[in-house]
Design an enzyme around this catalytic site. Structure first.
Site, PDB file in Angstrom:
ATOM      1  N   LYS A 231      55.485  63.388   1.269  1.00 30.52           N
ATOM      2  CA  LYS A 231      55.540  61.935   1.503  1.00 30.52           C
ATOM      3  C   LYS A 231      56.988  61.475   1.450  1.00 30.52           C
ATOM      4  O   LYS A 231      57.642  61.577   0.414  1.00 30.52           O
ATOM      5  CB  LYS A 231      54.701  61.197   0.448  1.00 30.52           C
ATOM      6  CG  LYS A 231      54.833  59.657   0.505  1.00 30.52           C
ATOM      7  CD  LYS A 231      53.933  58.964  -0.515  1.00 30.52           C
ATOM      8  CE  LYS A 231      54.237  57.469  -0.603  1.00 30.52           C
ATOM      9  NZ  LYS A 231      53.408  56.766  -1.616  1.00 30.52           N
ATOM     10  N   ASP A 236      59.273  51.786  -1.061  1.00 36.52           N
ATOM     11  CA  ASP A 236      57.923  51.232  -0.958  1.00 36.52           C
ATOM     12  C   ASP A 236      57.899  49.838  -1.565  1.00 36.52           C
ATOM     13  O   ASP A 236      57.723  49.673  -2.767  1.00 36.52           O
ATOM     14  CB  ASP A 236      56.921  52.157  -1.665  1.00 36.52           C
ATOM     15  CG  ASP A 236      55.489  51.657  -1.535  1.00 36.52           C
ATOM     16  OD1 ASP A 236      55.263  50.714  -0.741  1.00 36.52           O
ATOM     17  OD2 ASP A 236      54.599  52.224  -2.206  1.00 36.52           O
ATOM     18  N   LYS A 243      54.514  44.595  -3.726  1.00 32.68           N
ATOM     19  CA  LYS A 243      54.476  44.963  -5.137  1.00 32.68           C
ATOM     20  C   LYS A 243      55.182  43.901  -5.974  1.00 32.68           C
ATOM     21  O   LYS A 243      56.191  43.349  -5.543  1.00 32.68           O
ATOM     22  CB  LYS A 243      55.235  46.283  -5.361  1.00 32.68           C
ATOM     23  CG  LYS A 243      54.531  47.529  -4.881  1.00 32.68           C
ATOM     24  CD  LYS A 243      55.372  48.760  -5.221  1.00 32.68           C
ATOM     25  CE  LYS A 243      54.748  50.028  -4.669  1.00 32.68           C
ATOM     26  NZ  LYS A 243      53.444  50.367  -5.258  1.00 32.68           N
ATOM     27  N   ASP A 313      49.888  48.559   0.602  1.00 30.97           N
ATOM     28  CA  ASP A 313      50.599  49.344  -0.421  1.00 30.97           C
ATOM     29  C   ASP A 313      50.006  50.755  -0.559  1.00 30.97           C
ATOM     30  O   ASP A 313      50.589  51.602  -1.231  1.00 30.97           O
ATOM     31  CB  ASP A 313      50.546  48.600  -1.761  1.00 30.97           C
ATOM     32  CG  ASP A 313      51.615  49.073  -2.731  1.00 30.97           C
ATOM     33  OD1 ASP A 313      52.480  49.875  -2.320  1.00 30.97           O
ATOM     34  OD2 ASP A 313      51.581  48.629  -3.894  1.00 30.97           O
ATOM     35  N   GLU A 315      50.176  53.055   1.521  1.00 28.24           N
ATOM     36  CA  GLU A 315      50.824  53.503   2.755  1.00 28.24           C
ATOM     37  C   GLU A 315      51.031  55.006   2.808  1.00 28.24           C
ATOM     38  O   GLU A 315      51.063  55.598   3.894  1.00 28.24           O
ATOM     39  CB  GLU A 315      52.163  52.774   2.943  1.00 28.24           C
ATOM     40  CG  GLU A 315      53.367  53.396   2.208  1.00 28.24           C
ATOM     41  CD  GLU A 315      53.232  53.413   0.686  1.00 28.24           C
ATOM     42  OE1 GLU A 315      52.455  52.614   0.149  1.00 28.24           O
ATOM     43  OE2 GLU A 315      53.899  54.241   0.032  1.00 28.24           O
ATOM     44  N   ARG A 317      49.141  57.535   1.944  1.00 26.60           N
ATOM     45  CA  ARG A 317      48.024  58.305   2.507  1.00 26.60           C
ATOM     46  C   ARG A 317      47.931  58.113   4.014  1.00 26.60           C
ATOM     47  O   ARG A 317      47.430  58.975   4.726  1.00 26.60           O
ATOM     48  CB  ARG A 317      46.721  57.920   1.794  1.00 26.60           C
ATOM     49  CG  ARG A 317      46.291  56.509   1.968  1.00 26.60           C
ATOM     50  CD  ARG A 317      45.259  56.062   0.928  1.00 26.60           C
ATOM     51  NE  ARG A 317      45.866  55.805  -0.379  1.00 26.60           N
ATOM     52  CZ  ARG A 317      45.194  55.437  -1.458  1.00 26.60           C
ATOM     53  NH1 ARG A 317      43.879  55.283  -1.413  1.00 26.60           N
ATOM     54  NH2 ARG A 317      45.817  55.217  -2.598  1.00 26.60           N
TER      55      ARG A 317
END
Ligand code: BES
Ligand code: MN
Ligand code: ZN
Length: 464
Positions: A231, A236, A243, A313, A315, A317
């Site tokens: 990943k 993020d 977040k 969030d 993201e 996966r």
């Protein structure tokens, strides 16, 4: 470089200061018969307990030798605790760990190397490190590839997102490819759509820096294939389901899975394992903009399954889904992915124990055993079938979040499994990618969990 503190004892005409391992049981004999030595040890409260260090003076006032307490089956981490206890002089003294067998010498040298890691991209280190001569019998190549791998991952994760964007992440992978004569390709921006990586594009499209898929291939075409996936979310923010600030703060580390996968790839290539290696890294920034993907959008995936976005969030996966589908299309011996995928895995196992999900018991057992043998442990968690229903969606084949917040690491792993064929061996490591609480050889900052374990597992299977 991390191995800068190592000198070659044979080449340098140096007086080496011996460092001898000691336990409370062997202390007496290691001190010898001189009453001064006993008095010196006693006056320093030195009992030879693990982590205790005793610098012994010579008659001329210099350091004569060092006793260092380690347990009988000392790990590299036990040895890592030695480095900060040693005096640093100018000109530098050169220490050498002695009275160890070759395996112990290798572990000691690796512990030393990892204890010398510092992140110096933005300011020089404030203190000097002691120097050491390679311990006799140590497997220098094994130490070097592992230390380089860990340092590479730490440096990548520690580098802030501004300087480790999708391009820089892909560039770092290209650099490692170049070092080993591996092939490297990269699919960028709109090309992700024409080449059918819709999720990688959707997650990364809102960022000013274009998303991409980095792809490294190395080794004999006829060798068994191993495909690593990491990943690579360089930051993020959570996307539109933003977040909160406390949760966002550390999210430069959200490419920690890719750093781990690249570290492993480097070590596999340096070790020259008999494999055909492939590394796939979706490099994206999960950002907010007018063209950001939205909650309840339905995304297409490379595999053709549709995904409803329950939360932007989740993201990781999504980008992994496309990369895993591509990995799966070639049917390798094993697909191994590393990802800072869920906070839930950290709630379950804490920050220092990565969660292993695996659909193949033989590979899982081998990985766990390797982790124990090289002190890089993982803990297996279940791909619990009944929880599959929590990622059902009323409008699409899947939802990217669970209908319950419970068991979040499991529902995330079950989501990834949807992109793997049922007969394809696959292991997924949900990792923190970051050390929160320092220990010897493990400073606070980026780290590569489960990488040395994976290397040991692959060496066992594909080594010379
Ligand atoms: N990168 C995070 C997961 C993460 C957070 C790992 C903190 C380690 C420490 C991931 O993209 C994420 O945001 N996951 C969400 C999933 C949720 C929205 C279903 C999470 O874990 O809260
Ligand atoms: Mn996220
Ligand atoms: Zn993430």
């Amino acid at each position: 470089m991390i191995l800068d503190t190592f000198v070659d004892a044979a080449q340098a005409d140096l007086r080496l200061i011996p460092v001898s391992p000691v336990t409370p049981d062997t202390l007496d004999s290691k001190l010898g018969s001189a009453p001064e030595a006993r008095a010196w040890a006693a006056s320093h409260g030195f009992e030879g307990k693990p982590g205790q260090s005793l610098v012994m003076p010579g008659t001329g006032g210099g350091v004569e030798r060092v006793l260092f307490g380690v347990p009988d089956e000392a790990t590299l981490w036990d040895w890592a605790a030695l480095v900060p206890t040693l005096p640093v002089s100018s000109p530098p003294a050169v220490f050498q760990i002695q009275e160890v067998d070759p395996d112990q010498a290798t572990r000691a040298a690796l512990g030393w190397a990892l204890a010398c890691y510092r992140f110096t991209r933005y300011k020089a280190a404030e203190t000097d490190l002691p120097c050491c001569a390679w311990p006799e019998g140590a497997d220098r190549e094994a130490v070097t590839r592992q230390a380089e791998a860990v340092a590479l991952a730490r440096d990548m994760v520690n580098t802030p997102a501004e300087d480790m964007g999708p391009a820089e992440l892909a560039g770092t992978i290209e650099g490692v490819a170049g070092r080993h004569g591996a092939q490297f390709t990269c699919i960028e921006g709109e090309d992700l759509l024409t080449q059918n990586y819709p999720c990688i594009h959707a997650v990364g499209r809102a960022a000013a820096r274009a998303p991409r898929l980095a792809d490294l291939t190395w080794g004999d075409e006829d060798a068994p294939k191993i495909t690593l996936v990491g990943k690579g979310v360089v930051f993020d923010s959570g996307g539109l389901d933003l977040k909160p600030s406390a949760g966002m703060k550390l999210m430069k580390k959200d490419m920690g899975g890719s750093a781990s996968a690249l570290a492993l790839a480097h070590a596999v290539m340096a070790a020259g394992l008999s494999v055909r290696l492939r590394l796939l890294v979706p490099c994206v920034e999960n950002a907010v903009s007018g063209n950001a993907f939205r909650p309840l959008d339905v995304l297409n995936t490379r595999k053709g399954k549709t995904v409803e976005v329950g939360n932007t969030d989740a993201e990781g996966r999504l980008v992994l889904a496309d990369a895993l589908a591509e990995a799966d299309s070639e049917g390798p011996d094993l697909i191994l992915d590393f990802a800072t995928l869920t906070g839930a895995a950290r709630v379950a196992l804490g920050t220092e124990l990565p969660a292993l999900f695996c659909n193949d018991n033989a590979w899982a057992d081998a990985y766990l055993a390797a982790g124990r043998s090289v002190t890089d442990p993982l803990w297996r968690m279940p791909l619990h079938e009944p929880y599959r229903r929590f990622i059902d969606s009323p409008v699409a084949d899947l939802n990217n979040i669970g209908t319950t917040g419970m068991g979040g690491a499991i529902t995330a792993a079950l989501f990834l499994r949807e992109f793997i064929s049922t007969d394809q061996a696959w292991a997924h490591v949900d990792t923190m990618g970051w050390t929160d609480s320092a220990q010897a050889g493990r400073p606070v900052g980026g780290d590569a969990f489960g990488v040395r374990a994976a290397l040991a597992m692959l060496e066992e299977r594909y080594g010379a």
